[in-house]
Design a protein around this motif. Structure first.
Motif, short mmCIF file in Angstrom:
data_model
loop_
_atom_site.label_atom_id
_atom_site.label_comp_id
_atom_site.label_asym_id
_atom_site.label_seq_id
_atom_site.Cartn_x
_atom_site.Cartn_y
_atom_site.Cartn_z
N SER A 1 1.43 -2.95 -7.57
CA SER A 1 2.42 -2.56 -8.39
C SER A 1 3.67 -2.47 -7.07
CB SER A 1 2.05 -0.93 -8.66
OG SER A 1 1.24 -1.48 -9.73
N ILE A 2 3.38 -1.93 -5.90
CA ILE A 2 4.11 -1.95 -4.82
C ILE A 2 5.26 -3.17 -4.00
CG2 ILE A 2 2.36 -2.70 -2.57
CD1 ILE A 2 3.36 -0.19 -1.06
N TYR B 1 8.50 0.89 -1.61
CA TYR B 1 8.65 -0.58 -1.30
C TYR B 1 9.72 -1.06 -1.12
CZ TYR B 1 7.97 -5.97 -1.35
OH TYR B 1 7.87 -6.81 -0.96
N LEU B 2 11.14 -0.53 -2.97
CA LEU B 2 11.92 -0.62 -2.42
C LEU B 2 12.74 -0.62 -1.34
CD1 LEU B 2 13.20 -1.18 -6.04
CD2 LEU B 2 12.50 -2.84 -4.38
N ILE C 1 0.66 4.79 1.19
CA ILE C 1 0.82 4.86 1.18
C ILE C 1 0.36 3.61 -0.92
CG2 ILE C 1 2.53 3.92 -1.41
CD1 ILE C 1 3.13 6.27 0.81
N ILE C 2 -0.48 2.67 -0.63
CA ILE C 2 -1.13 2.30 -1.25
C ILE C 2 -2.58 2.65 -1.49
CG2 ILE C 2 -2.68 -0.08 -2.00
CD1 ILE C 2 -0.54 -1.56 -0.13
N LEU C 3 -3.73 3.51 -0.70
CA LEU C 3 -4.29 3.76 -0.76
C LEU C 3 -3.91 5.65 -1.76
CD1 LEU C 3 -6.17 3.96 2.50
CD2 LEU C 3 -6.65 2.87 0.55
N LEU C 4 -2.44 6.24 -1.44
CA LEU C 4 -2.38 7.77 -2.08
C LEU C 4 -2.89 7.06 -3.75
CD1 LEU C 4 -1.49 9.90 -2.12
CD2 LEU C 4 0.44 9.25 -1.76
N ILE D 1 -6.95 0.24 -6.80
CA ILE D 1 -6.63 -0.35 -5.03
C ILE D 1 -5.57 -1.79 -5.89
CG2 ILE D 1 -7.16 -1.58 -3.20
CD1 ILE D 1 -9.46 0.71 -2.97
N TYR D 2 -6.26 -2.77 -6.43
CA TYR D 2 -5.59 -3.59 -6.92
C TYR D 2 -4.08 -3.04 -8.26
CZ TYR D 2 -4.94 -7.24 -10.92
OH TYR D 2 -3.74 -8.26 -11.91
#
Length: 220
Positions: free
Chosen positions: A176-177, A203-204, A135-138, A170-171
Motif C-alpha cells: 500500500s505504501i 508515502y506521496l 509507518i509500515i509497522l504502525l 505487513i505485506y
C-alpha cells in the motif's frame, strides 16, 4: 674590526643569527616577537558521525507505541466481553484518528530534517528510512487489529493464525505504501479504506519532499 668579516645585518641581533643550514640543526625555530599573540590557523570542526537528536525519536514514538499497542490488543480479540466493549464506530474512529496523528508527527519530523539538512544529503537515508519502517509497522498493526475485531473489514486470504495474519498485513502495508497493491487483500469498509488512504498519503508526501530536495540540490 676585520674588513674581510661579513657584517651582520641590523635585523639579526633582534631575531638572532640563523644557522647556515637550518635543516642541519633539528628543532631550530627562530624566535619571533610577540609569539604568544600569534593566532594559530583555525581548524574546521567537521563531525565524523551524524547523530540523530532526541526530537527525532520523540516524533517516531507515536508510531512505534501505536504499533506495539495495536499488536498487544490483537492478542485479546477472542475475548467476547472485550469485543462487546470495543465494538462500535468509536473504536474504529480511534484507530483512524491515532494513525493520522502519528502520520502527521512523522511527516513533520521528515520535513524538519530535510529543511535543516546540508549537502551532501547521504545522512538522510537512515532517518527517512526509519520513518518509513515505523509507518509500515504502525499500519500493519492497525490492519491486524481491525481485522481481528472486525473480520469483515478485509477481503482476501490473510491466514487463520495470528502470525500468518500479521505477516499478511505487513505485506499489505508495504504494497500500500508503495501504491502497488496487488488486489489479493482488499479493504471492505470505510475504516479500512481510510487507513490505506492515510498510509498512501504519507508515502506521496515523503516522495514529494525527496524530489524537492533532489531538485534543490541539482540547482545548487
Amino acid at each position: 674590526m676585520d674588513q674581510n668579516r661579513t657584517q651582520i645585518p641590523r635585523y639579526y641581533p633582534y631575531y638572532g643569527v640563523p644557522p647556515l643550514n637550518p635543516s642541519i640543526i633539528r628543532g631550530y625555530k627562530p624566535s619571533l616577537p610577540n609569539a604568544p599573540n600569534c593566532v594559530p590557523p583555525a581548524k574546521q570542526n567537521v563531525p565524523l558521525n551524524t547523530t540523530i537528536d532526541l526530537d527525532y525519536w520523540r516524533s517516531l514514538s507515536p508510531a512505534l507505541i501505536g504499533a506495539g499497542g495495536a499488536i498487544f490488543l490483537s492478542l485479546f480479540s477472542g475475548n467476547d466481553r472485550l469485543i462487546k466493549r470495543f465494538e462500535g464506530p468509536l473504536f474504529k474512529l480511534t484507530i483512524v484518528g491515532y494513525s493520522i496523528f502519528a502520520t502527521i508527527a512523522i511527516s513533520s519530523c521528515i520535513s524538519d530534517i530535510v529543511t535543516d539538512s546540508k549537502t551532501p544529503h547521504d545522512h538522510l537515508v537512515y532517518p527517512i528510512g526509519g520513518a518509513l519502517v515505523s509507518i509500515i509497522l504502525l499500519f500493519a498493526a492497525d490492519y491486524l487489529l481491525l481485522y481481528r475485531f472486525f473480520p469483515e473489514s478485509f477481503k482476501g486470504d490473510v491466514g487463520d493464525d495470528f502470525w500468518t495474519q500479521l505477516f499478511s498485513f505487513i505485506y499489505l502495508s508495504i504494497t500500500s505504501i508503495a501504491t502497488g497493491n496487488l488486489g489479493d487483500i482488499m479493504p471492505a469498509n470505510l475504516t479500512a479504506r481510510a487507513l490505506i488512504a492515510t498510509e498512501i498519503a504519507f508515502y506521496l508526501f515523503t516522495m514529494a519532499t525527496g524530489i524537492q530536495l533532489l531538485l534543490a540540490q541539482r540547482i545548487k
